[in-house]
Design an enzyme around this catalytic site. Sequence first.
Site, mmCIF file in Angstrom:
data_model
loop_
_atom_site.group_PDB
_atom_site.id
_atom_site.type_symbol
_atom_site.label_atom_id
_atom_site.label_comp_id
_atom_site.label_asym_id
_atom_site.label_seq_id
_atom_site.Cartn_x
_atom_site.Cartn_y
_atom_site.Cartn_z
ATOM 1 C CE LYS A 160 -4.253 1.446 2.346
ATOM 2 N NZ LYS A 160 -5.091 1.658 1.176
HETATM 3 N N1 PPE Z 1 -7.942 -1.614 -2.831
HETATM 4 C C1 PPE Z 1 -7.367 -0.393 -2.785
HETATM 5 C C2 PPE Z 1 -6.680 0.110 -3.998
HETATM 6 C C3 PPE Z 1 -7.445 0.344 -1.614
HETATM 7 O O1 PPE Z 1 -6.887 1.545 -1.566
HETATM 8 C C4 PPE Z 1 -8.137 -0.163 -0.492
HETATM 9 C C5 PPE Z 1 -8.247 0.614 0.769
HETATM 10 C C6 PPE Z 1 -8.721 -1.452 -0.583
HETATM 11 C C7 PPE Z 1 -8.586 -2.143 -1.774
HETATM 12 C C8 PPE Z 1 -9.403 -2.098 0.578
HETATM 13 O O2 PPE Z 1 -8.492 -2.450 1.578
HETATM 14 P P1 PPE Z 1 -8.895 -2.557 3.117
HETATM 15 O O3 PPE Z 1 -9.109 -1.177 3.621
HETATM 16 O O4 PPE Z 1 -7.757 -3.242 3.763
HETATM 17 O O5 PPE Z 1 -10.148 -3.349 3.167
HETATM 18 N N2 PPE Z 1 -8.291 2.023 0.595
HETATM 19 C C9 PPE Z 1 -8.013 2.878 1.718
HETATM 20 C C10 PPE Z 1 -7.750 4.301 1.293
HETATM 21 C C11 PPE Z 1 -8.852 5.057 0.673
HETATM 22 C C12 PPE Z 1 -8.497 6.503 0.457
HETATM 23 O O6 PPE Z 1 -9.184 7.178 -0.318
HETATM 24 O O7 PPE Z 1 -7.552 7.005 1.082
HETATM 25 C C13 PPE Z 1 -9.075 2.741 2.811
HETATM 26 O O8 PPE Z 1 -10.146 2.219 2.575
HETATM 27 O O9 PPE Z 1 -8.789 3.159 3.923
#
Ligand code: PPE
Length: 304
Positions: free
Chosen positions: A157
């Site tokens: 990330k």
């Molecule tokens: N894919 C991506 C590309 C992504 O950024 C997130 C989280 C997810 C999947 C889901 O991951 P999880 O939160 O572990 O279930 N995106 C984060 C950031 C969003 C933002 O705009 O900043 C979040 O949900 O916190």
Amino acid sequence: MIDCKKIWMNGSLVNHDEAKIHVLAHTLHYGSSFFEGIRAYETDKGPAIFRLDEHIERLFASCKIYRTEVPFSREEVKEAIFQVMKANELKSAYIRPLVYRGYNKLGVNPTTCPVEVMVAAWFWGAYLGEEAINSGINAMTSSWRRLAPNTMPTLAKAGGNYLGSQLIKMEALENGYDEGIALDYHGLVSEGSGENLFLVKDKVIYTPTLASSALLGITRDTVITIAKELNYEVREESIPRELLYIADEVFLTGTAAEVTPVASIDKIQIGNGDKPVTKEIQKYYFDVVKGVRILKEEWLTYVK
Ligand code: PPE
């Protein structure tokens, strides 16, 4: 502006206005940062951080992929999160830890620049709008693909990865949609700009495999656990784009997005508009994060 009075930076709490970095910091020029998005929900026993350990683990994993040594221990980062929650008197929050390369020299090689850490937390409501949680969003298939294998690692990330997400999001908004769904390098379904994707067809739940350039989402894992608990069959598979159009239901998951239904994709309505499985999982999810229903005790960390 974001409403947070105190931010933790490199070991101490500083005021919002003092939480600054130099314009020549490496991260600003080359995207060298790693972050998490974590939510804390209000519960009967006070604020509880959801799946804190898994988020901390993923933060350190992102850093490991990029050969970045975090100058604080996992315990210290957790302690920083507690401090920020308390200093800002938050009952529920979105928590953002960030590890980044600071200022020393410029040039691509990051290793000469110090590794710095900050943690902020503030109140952040429904990511795609309150309305979306009930009625669902209108999405488009993005013309931008997710990062190709062996280019930039999607399991990290990393700040730089979000340039791709920004293109996906802006294209969707410019075209009057709420969100973009990206395909992977091979043209198979990957994920949203900041969410993982699930679909339901004939009572079976599908989500793309990790080989489809998606983030290993923690909400994705929570939802898979809940779905299995509810006796659904869950398949992690390669998903062709057109399966979205003929699915009974589609929903997006993420810490920020929680469980958000998708009403239409490319102006094609998903299913008949009823979302029984999505609603069932969504309700379960909100009960679990708020401590109303305990699925795994260790998923909730109460702020001391
Ligand atoms: N894919 C991506 C590309 C992504 O950024 C997130 C989280 C997810 C999947 C889901 O991951 P999880 O939160 O572990 O279930 N995106 C984060 C950031 C969003 C933002 O705009 O900043 C979040 O949900 O916190």
